[in-house]
Enzyme design. Structure first.
Site, PDB file in Angstrom:
ATOM      1  CG  ASP A 188      44.056 -17.472   2.603  1.00 41.06           C
ATOM      2  OD1 ASP A 188      44.328 -18.155   3.619  1.00 41.06           O
ATOM      3  OD2 ASP A 188      44.685 -16.444   2.312  1.00 41.06           O
ATOM      4  CG  HIS A 189      45.494 -23.265   4.604  1.00 39.57           C
ATOM      5  ND1 HIS A 189      46.566 -22.686   3.999  1.00 39.57           N
ATOM      6  CD2 HIS A 189      45.923 -23.595   5.854  1.00 39.57           C
ATOM      7  CE1 HIS A 189      47.594 -22.670   4.823  1.00 39.57           C
ATOM      8  NE2 HIS A 189      47.236 -23.216   5.959  1.00 39.57           N
ATOM      9  CG  HIS A 251      48.048 -17.851   4.536  1.00 34.15           C
ATOM     10  ND1 HIS A 251      47.021 -18.331   3.758  1.00 34.15           N
ATOM     11  CD2 HIS A 251      49.104 -18.672   4.285  1.00 34.15           C
ATOM     12  CE1 HIS A 251      47.441 -19.388   3.086  1.00 34.15           C
ATOM     13  NE2 HIS A 251      48.704 -19.612   3.378  1.00 34.15           N
TER      14      HIS A 251
END
Ligand code: BG6
Length: 515
Positions: A188-189, A251
């Protein structure tokens, strides 16, 4: 019992050699190596990590793709050093047994030629439909070894990780039949963003805030993500996904977990993830019959962005005619545990809005209206604003006395801009890639986290799928703040309850420098 390399926590110096480099030589094998993600994000991040001398002395990158390609073509989107280019090998192949045999032969050769032990980091930068197939092919082709001694093998998986609870469970089952949980690094950046990680430090390394971080003092929390971009050239994917799956499930819910979790017993990956899981377990199940509604959705129509006319979502290339896919979501969530009982959490995210920004705003309760409150100068709520991007900042909003004879008040703010103190130019992918090479899964998502967040959203996913938005969409103009319906999720427990004007935080810090 000796620990396997995948059990070490990040604080361990075992990860680095005495030059500060990652110790273990390895091969980084990127599936989808000729694709957009690899070129836009992974190659620049790897090049920076190499430049910063963080990657091991000996490593090779195997870009795997279906198209014929040479290294100059592969690296044509960036300016890379010859040393970096020399790290690359391009392998044109598929995931058939023959293809994997070719990959194995390439890896064996590279390991031998470069004196690299069989440490493999497989990175799936491919469409999600291929995840299970590649994992199974690698396992069948004898390329997956369980962590043993100092040799390791890990799988990095991009989002989307499933599209609902059923597919997420099935994907976990598939991957876990080939790799152990501790070998799987779900990206999950947002967890790679410095300002997101700093939420933990802010909360657990500063003694002033933790005692008031609960329902006694906090009125509500808003988490907002606003983008100027529309579906762009990803409409094919986005139209099948929608904003809820694309941004909220991962996110924004990750941010929510970090803002609300209990202090973990240590900073080890599992301690931290255990606490995030507890938050997800405490979420009040979504009830679509509740009033005011727990969630509303929106879709952009034509409008103006920076004075230029832009299409509506339904006019974008690759979008199904009359689509009901949402490009905006506003939601209310409740965490039914001791700390957060009664505190609403409002999450909002949208594409093609008037500004780009991600913020978390914690609003504290009002004081009794006794001492200073007048109509002209009311005492407003204190707020802590975490600006996650594009500038990274923390603001503390206070009330102060105006100089003069009377007690007239003004809203004031104490601002901390990261860029005044730190170099914040590193991209989230840099941090996540080096962590995967090091074997630190702290900033990656565990299987139970993905399943719990999908399970929580399931009633909404199904409820919305059953109800086409036909003539109700589009319901907001491109370049605006989103649909007016977004306010419907707000509880009227406080006076003037509204979505905050996040744009007012846009210029608190100098503009970010280009990476
Ligand atoms: C991605 C989504 O995960 O995050 C995109 O798929 C979205 O649709 C992007 O634009 C937003 O990331 P950032 O870092 O630009 O806020």
């Amino acid at each position: 019992m000796p620990m396997s390399v995948d059990d070490k926590s990040r604080s361990s110096s075992n990860f680095f050699n005495n030059k500060g480099r990652c110790k273990d030589s390895c091969l980084i094998i990127i599936f989808g190596g000729s694709g957009d993600l690899a070129k836009r994000k992974l190659f620049p991040a790897l090049a920076n990590l190499m430049f910063k001398k963080l990657l091991p002395e000996q490593f090779k990158i195997v870009a795997v793709g279906r198209k014929p390609m040479d290294i100059p073509q592969l690296l044509s989107m960036g300016k890379y050093s010859e040393d970096f280019a020399a790290k690359f090998e391009y392998l044109q192949t598929d995931y058939s047994p023959e293809g994997i045999k070719k990959l194995k032969a390439t890896c064996d050769r590279l390991c031998k030629e470069n004196n690299i032990p069989p440490n493999y980091l497989f990175y799936l930068a491919i469409p999600p439909a291929g995840y299970s197939e590649v994992a199974a092919a690698l396992k069948k082709g004898g390329m997956v070894h369980q962590p043993k001694g100092s040799h390791w093998c890990r799988l990095v998986v991009e989002k989307p990780y499933g599209r609902d609870i059923e597919s997420a469970v099935a994907l976990n089952e598939d991957l876990l039949s080939c790799f152990a949980e501790k070998q799987i690094y779900r990206i999950d950046h947002y967890l790679g963003k410095e300002a997101v990680q700093n939420l933990l430090v802010f909360r657990f390394a500063n003694s002033v805030f933790e005692p008031i971080w609960n329902h006694h003092y906090i009125d509500h929390v808003q988490i907002s993500h606003s983008e100027i971009l529309g579906a762009e050239d990803r409409a094919d994917y986005f139209d099948q996904s929608g904003l809820l799956r694309d941004m909220i499930q991962n996110h924004l819910m990750q941010i929510l977990s970090l803002v609300t979790m209990e202090p973990p017993v240590s900073m080890s990956a599992d301690s931290l993830r255990d606490e995030k899981v507890k938050v997800l377990r405490s979420l009040r199940p979504l009830d679509l019959t509740e009033e005011p509604p727990v969630a509303v959705r929106g879709q952009y129509g034509p409008g103006l962005i920076k004075g230029q006319p832009v299409n509506g979502y339904r006019e974008e290339k690759g979008v199904a005619p009359g689509t009901s896919t949402e490009t905006f979501v506003a939601m209310r969530m409740h965490i039914d545990n001791f700390r957060w009982s009664g505190v609403p959490f409002y999450l909002r995210s949208g594409k093609r809005l008037g500004r780009k920004g991600t913020e978390v705003v914690v609003t504290f309760k009002k004081l009794p209206k006794i001492l200073f409150n007048t109509k002209s100068t009311p005492v407003n709520n204190n707020r802590i604003v975490f600006k996650i991007q594009p500038q990274e900042a923390i603001l503390l909003e206070l009330t102060s006395k105006n100089p003069g004879q009377s007690f007239d008040l003004s809203d004031t703010s104490m601002n901390f801009c990261y860029s005044d103190h730190f170099d914040t130019s590193a991209d989230a992918y840099e941090r996540l890639l080096i962590d995967a090479v090091l074997g630190d899964p702290t900033l990656f998502v565990r299987s139970d986290e993905t399943e719990l967040s999908w399970k929580y959203l399931d009633p909404l996913i199904k409820g919305w799928a059953a109800q086409s938005m036909g003539s109700h969409f589009p319901n907001y103009v491109a370049g605006s703040e989103g649909p007016v319906e977004a306010t419907h999720v707000l509880l009227s427990h406080a006076e003037n309850m509204e979505w905050l004007d996040f744009a007012k935080y846009d210029n608190v810090c100098p503009p970010p420098t280009a990476p």
